[in-house]
Design an enzyme around this catalytic site. Structure first.
Site, PDB file in Angstrom:
ATOM      1  N   CYS A 189       7.642 -10.842  26.108  1.00 37.76           N
ATOM      2  CA  CYS A 189       7.566 -10.160  27.407  1.00 37.76           C
ATOM      3  C   CYS A 189       8.583  -9.030  27.532  1.00 37.76           C
ATOM      4  CB  CYS A 189       7.722 -11.153  28.551  1.00 37.76           C
ATOM      5  SG  CYS A 189       9.411 -11.655  28.857  1.00 37.76           S
ATOM      6  N   CYS A 245      13.154 -10.336  24.614  1.00 36.88           N
ATOM      7  CA  CYS A 245      12.089 -11.302  24.330  1.00 36.88           C
ATOM      8  C   CYS A 245      10.965 -10.596  23.563  1.00 36.88           C
ATOM      9  CB  CYS A 245      11.559 -11.894  25.635  1.00 36.88           C
ATOM     10  SG  CYS A 245      10.098 -12.932  25.400  1.00 36.88           S
ATOM     11  N   CYS A 255      11.621 -15.987  25.455  1.00 40.12           N
ATOM     12  CA  CYS A 255      12.241 -16.582  26.642  1.00 40.12           C
ATOM     13  C   CYS A 255      12.164 -18.098  26.528  1.00 40.12           C
ATOM     14  CB  CYS A 255      11.495 -16.181  27.909  1.00 40.12           C
ATOM     15  SG  CYS A 255      11.623 -14.448  28.333  1.00 40.12           S
TER      16      CYS A 255
END
Lengths: 289, 191
Positions: free
Chosen positions: A243, A240, A265
């Site tokens: 994150c 991602c 995500c």
């Protein structure tokens, strides 16, 4: 504003009883599609009328409701369904997966494992996995009764013959407790393993097609495959960009007209929880947003 | 006010929603105990059986009353609170009574191969739901649950008919537990 003119959770009590009876028979016969008299809802078919009716029949005043659309809490469909139940049932809502007692979902299973006491309600467009192979309801009923699913295996085989692999990437058919083949709704096949042995109750509602089906907790659900072409859950081969998660299901976002792209995500709550905990991705190196 | 008019849900929509969640949790996790409070039905109908009936039964669902529960008070109370037509076993979608009053399971609708959902749900009134005499395994159960059941042979025969068969609620006082047709039943060794 609360809408006192409506019954609790919008639907009248006779309708809720009819849906509740269908839900209980669905749990007693896992994977079997129970017909129900779907009602007109104040939203168009395809926007989750089946899921909304199942949620309305299950909600109690003490529940905390979460609604996701492709994993996101903040899209039009999710926001409007959440507001609908805030107004008609005065229930608490949350975007936090672990706080919610009922989660209505369109096309995803949250990344965080669910626990006992939670209910996952799926919005289903086409509940019959055999419909595009056999259009006659009278015939598909017989095929389910006899557990005769050769046609589905031929379809998966034709995928392999044409593409070298099973090309079905979403709404990937599953077999429930060795009997009924079921459409898990258009979740990516990445999510299929989470259907099996899940601690939560999973309920499926198809409004236009007037079908309800269910998986009790800890039910064995197997994705159809072949010995030499085993089922493989797949996702984009990236981390991602916000994150840094390497194991979550990703959406691809085109960021300009030069072909630049990012992967994020699809489960927004999972992603923001990770970012709040200090995890950083390629395009998010801690500068203020 | 006549007693047949009282003793129902104080706040029908919200109370029925809570009672349904107990019914749903019970059917999803066979053998677990759920508790439903707040109803005062005429004896011998238990509060738990009354909660199931008021939550699921109405004028669209034919009901069979076992001889144990076929009293004028119960008939009047159910007529006012549910409006369910009272019928014989074969036509019933729901049935309530003691195990012996309900009779042979084969007398009830078992569903058809095309429509296994068109089968009866039996609400079996018990004096107690403990101590356990049976071990349950199957969908809804992580490893195994233990519960108290009548006539294990009849219940095993019912489960062997899957996907056909009837489904059960067992009730005592304010407590209820459920047994769908998918659950495998074994006798616990006598202690």
């Amino acid at each position: 504003m609360t809408d006192q003119a409506y019954n609790f959770a919008y639907l009248d009590e006779a309708t809720k009883r009819m849906i509740r009876r269908a839900l209980l028979k669905g749990l007693a016969i896992p994977g079997y599609q129970v017909p129900f008299a779907s009602r007109e809802m104040p939203m168009p078919y395809g926007w989750g009328t089946g899921g909304v009716q199942v949620t309305a029949a299950c909600l109690t005043p003490e529940d905390t409701l979460k609604v996701i659309d492709q994993g996101a809490d903040d899209t039009t469909n999710a926001v409007s369904i959440r507001k609908f139940f805030e107004r008609t049932a005065e229930v608490a809502t949350s975007e936090n997966t672990s706080e919610a007692t009922i989660i209505q979902t369109r096309h995803r299973i949250p990344e965080v494992p669910l626990c006992e006491g939670q209910i996952l309600v799926y919005q289903v467009p086409i509940p019959e996995p055999l419909r595009f192979l056999e259009p006659r309801e009278s015939e598909t009923r017989k095929m389910h009764a006899l557990s005769e699913y050769g046609l589905m295996h031929v379809k998966l085989y034709e995928d392999i013959a044409r593409h070298g692999a099973i090309a079905t990437a979403y709404a990937y058919p599953v077999k429930v407790e060795g009997h009924y083949v079921m459409d898990p709704s258009p979740i990516p096949k990445f999510d299929n393993p989470k259907l099996s042995d899940n601690a939560a109750i999973q309920l499926f509602g198809a409004g236009r097609e007037q079908r309800i089906y269910a998986l009790p907790p800890y039910t064995q659900v197997v994705s159809l495959d072949f010995e030499d072409h085993p089922f493989e859950p797949s996702k984009a081969d990236h981390a991602c960009d916000l994150c840094g998660a390497e194991t979550s299901y990703l959406d691809e976002v085109i960021t300009d007209d030069q072909g630049s792209r990012m992967f994020v995500c699809s489960d927004t709550n999972y992603c923001t929880t990770r970012q709040d905990a200090g995890h950083m991705g390629r395009l998010n190196q801690g500068e203020p947003a | 006010m006549s007693s047949s008019l009282s003793g129902g849900f104080a706040d029908p929509a919200r109370d029925a929603s809570r009672a349904f969640r107990s019914c749903l949790e019970a059917m999803a996790r066979p053998g677990t105990l759920q508790s439903v409070a707040g109803l005062t039905p005429p004896a011998p109908l238990s509060p738990a059986a009354a909660a199931i009936l008021l939550t699921l039964v109405d004028s669209a669902t034919p009901l069979f009353l076992g001889s144990s529960h076929d009293t004028a008070e119960v008939r009047e109370w159910l007529a006012f609170h549910t409006g369910a037509p009272l019928v014989q076993r074969a036509d019933a979608q729901f049935a309530v009574g003691t195990w012996s009053a309900l009779g042979a399971l084969s007398d009830y609708g078992q569903g058809t191969p095309d429509h296994p959902d068109r089968s009866a749900t039996l609400i079996v009134e018990r004096t107690a739901l403990a101590p356990p005499n049976a071990r349950l395994t199957g969908p809804g159960i992580k490893e195994s649950h233990e519960t108290r059941l009548p006539d294990l042979d009849a219940l095993r025969l019912n489960a062997a008919q899957f996907p056909l068969g009837v489904d059960f609620y067992f009730t005592a006082g304010q407590e209820l537990t459920a047994l769908p047709r998918t659950t495998r039943v074994e006798a616990l060794p006598c202690m």
